[in-house]
Scaffold this active site. Sequence first.
Site, mmCIF file in Angstrom:
data_model
loop_
_atom_site.group_PDB
_atom_site.id
_atom_site.type_symbol
_atom_site.label_atom_id
_atom_site.label_comp_id
_atom_site.label_asym_id
_atom_site.label_seq_id
_atom_site.Cartn_x
_atom_site.Cartn_y
_atom_site.Cartn_z
ATOM 1 C CG ASP A 20 6.908 2.632 0.498
ATOM 2 O OD1 ASP A 20 7.733 1.805 0.067
ATOM 3 O OD2 ASP A 20 6.192 2.394 1.503
ATOM 4 C CG ASP A 40 15.179 0.185 5.131
ATOM 5 O OD1 ASP A 40 16.341 0.566 5.290
ATOM 6 O OD2 ASP A 40 14.451 -0.153 6.078
ATOM 7 C CG ASP A 79 2.580 1.054 7.242
ATOM 8 O OD1 ASP A 79 3.461 0.929 6.374
ATOM 9 O OD2 ASP A 79 2.236 0.121 7.988
ATOM 10 C CE LYS A 85 -3.244 -2.030 3.301
ATOM 11 N NZ LYS A 85 -3.857 -1.756 4.643
ATOM 12 N N GLY A 86 2.126 1.100 0.398
ATOM 13 C CA GLY A 86 2.967 2.251 0.695
ATOM 14 C C GLY A 86 3.128 3.272 -0.423
ATOM 15 C CB VAL A 100 10.053 8.468 7.392
ATOM 16 C CG1 VAL A 100 11.353 9.145 7.771
ATOM 17 C CG2 VAL A 100 10.243 7.574 6.169
HETATM 18 P P1 IMP Z 1 13.287 -3.391 2.593
HETATM 19 O O1 IMP Z 1 13.023 -4.784 2.185
HETATM 20 O O2 IMP Z 1 14.047 -3.309 3.877
HETATM 21 O O3 IMP Z 1 13.932 -2.555 1.499
HETATM 22 O O4 IMP Z 1 11.876 -2.754 2.947
HETATM 23 C C1 IMP Z 1 11.140 -2.042 2.027
HETATM 24 C C2 IMP Z 1 9.737 -1.815 2.534
HETATM 25 O O5 IMP Z 1 9.749 -1.637 3.958
HETATM 26 C C3 IMP Z 1 9.142 -0.522 1.982
HETATM 27 O O6 IMP Z 1 8.435 -0.727 0.803
HETATM 28 C C4 IMP Z 1 8.270 -0.056 3.122
HETATM 29 O O7 IMP Z 1 6.968 -0.616 3.018
HETATM 30 C C5 IMP Z 1 8.937 -0.583 4.379
HETATM 31 N N1 IMP Z 1 9.778 0.434 5.027
HETATM 32 C C6 IMP Z 1 11.122 0.519 5.035
HETATM 33 N N2 IMP Z 1 11.555 1.592 5.716
HETATM 34 C C7 IMP Z 1 10.433 2.221 6.150
HETATM 35 C C8 IMP Z 1 10.203 3.437 6.909
HETATM 36 O O8 IMP Z 1 11.107 4.194 7.331
HETATM 37 N N3 IMP Z 1 8.893 3.743 7.139
HETATM 38 C C9 IMP Z 1 7.852 2.982 6.699
HETATM 39 N N4 IMP Z 1 8.024 1.859 5.983
HETATM 40 C C10 IMP Z 1 9.299 1.491 5.710
HETATM 41 MG MG MG Z 2 5.025 -0.530 4.878
#
Ligand code: IMP
Ligand code: MG
Length: 168
Positions: free
Chosen positions: A92, A95, A151, A37-38, A145
């Site tokens: 969104d 990370d 969210d 949803k982000g 954030v």
């Molecule tokens: P990754 O697999 O660690 O890259 O996570 C990516 C997903 O984690 C993103 O699409 C977001 O939904 C969530 N996410 C990562 N960091 C944040 C944050 O700071 N705030 C909210 N959601 C986050």
């Molecule tokens: Mg999320």
Amino acid sequence: MDVLLSEEQIQTRVRELAKQISEDFSGKPLMAVCVLKGAYAFFSDLVRALSIPAQIEFVRVASYQGTQSGAFTVLHDIPVSLEGFHVLLIDDILDSGKTMKKLLKHMGAKNPLSLSLCTLLEKPGQLEAPVTLEYCGFQIPNEFVVGYGLDCDQQHRTLPYIARYQAD
Ligand code: IMP
Ligand code: MG
């Protein structure tokens, strides 16, 4: 909450990204894919600012529980073929990249003409999986954030700005 990126900053950058994407995909069949949803707010503003035609689709994945990275699951897949399309995946935030690496592999298996990634935010230095980001709105510090789609446990997605998350 402490505002990190204002509504005006976000909207200005969204228009810049849309201009760049419109130039890059001019004359090409473009499929813009929203990662729910982000990315809902970013996606909606971005595709409406494009000056070229595009089709839209939605994919929903689950990756997070609270502020901790969890297992990757496709909750809603794209119900159409991506053959014959240049696909732009719009999310969104990048990370650790673990979720995105798996999602890119999932999308690549649908044989698009090309596959590119656009995220509103990136936390530099956090990448644990190799992921190429073609379009990025803002690089932000390594803080959790919320707002403008993002969210924490489903809260704060409807804020029109990005704020540092503070438990209340
Ligand atoms: P990754 O697999 O660690 O890259 O996570 C990516 C997903 O984690 C993103 O699409 C977001 O939904 C969530 N996410 C990562 N960091 C944040 C944050 O700071 N705030 C909210 N959601 C986050
Ligand atoms: Mg999320």
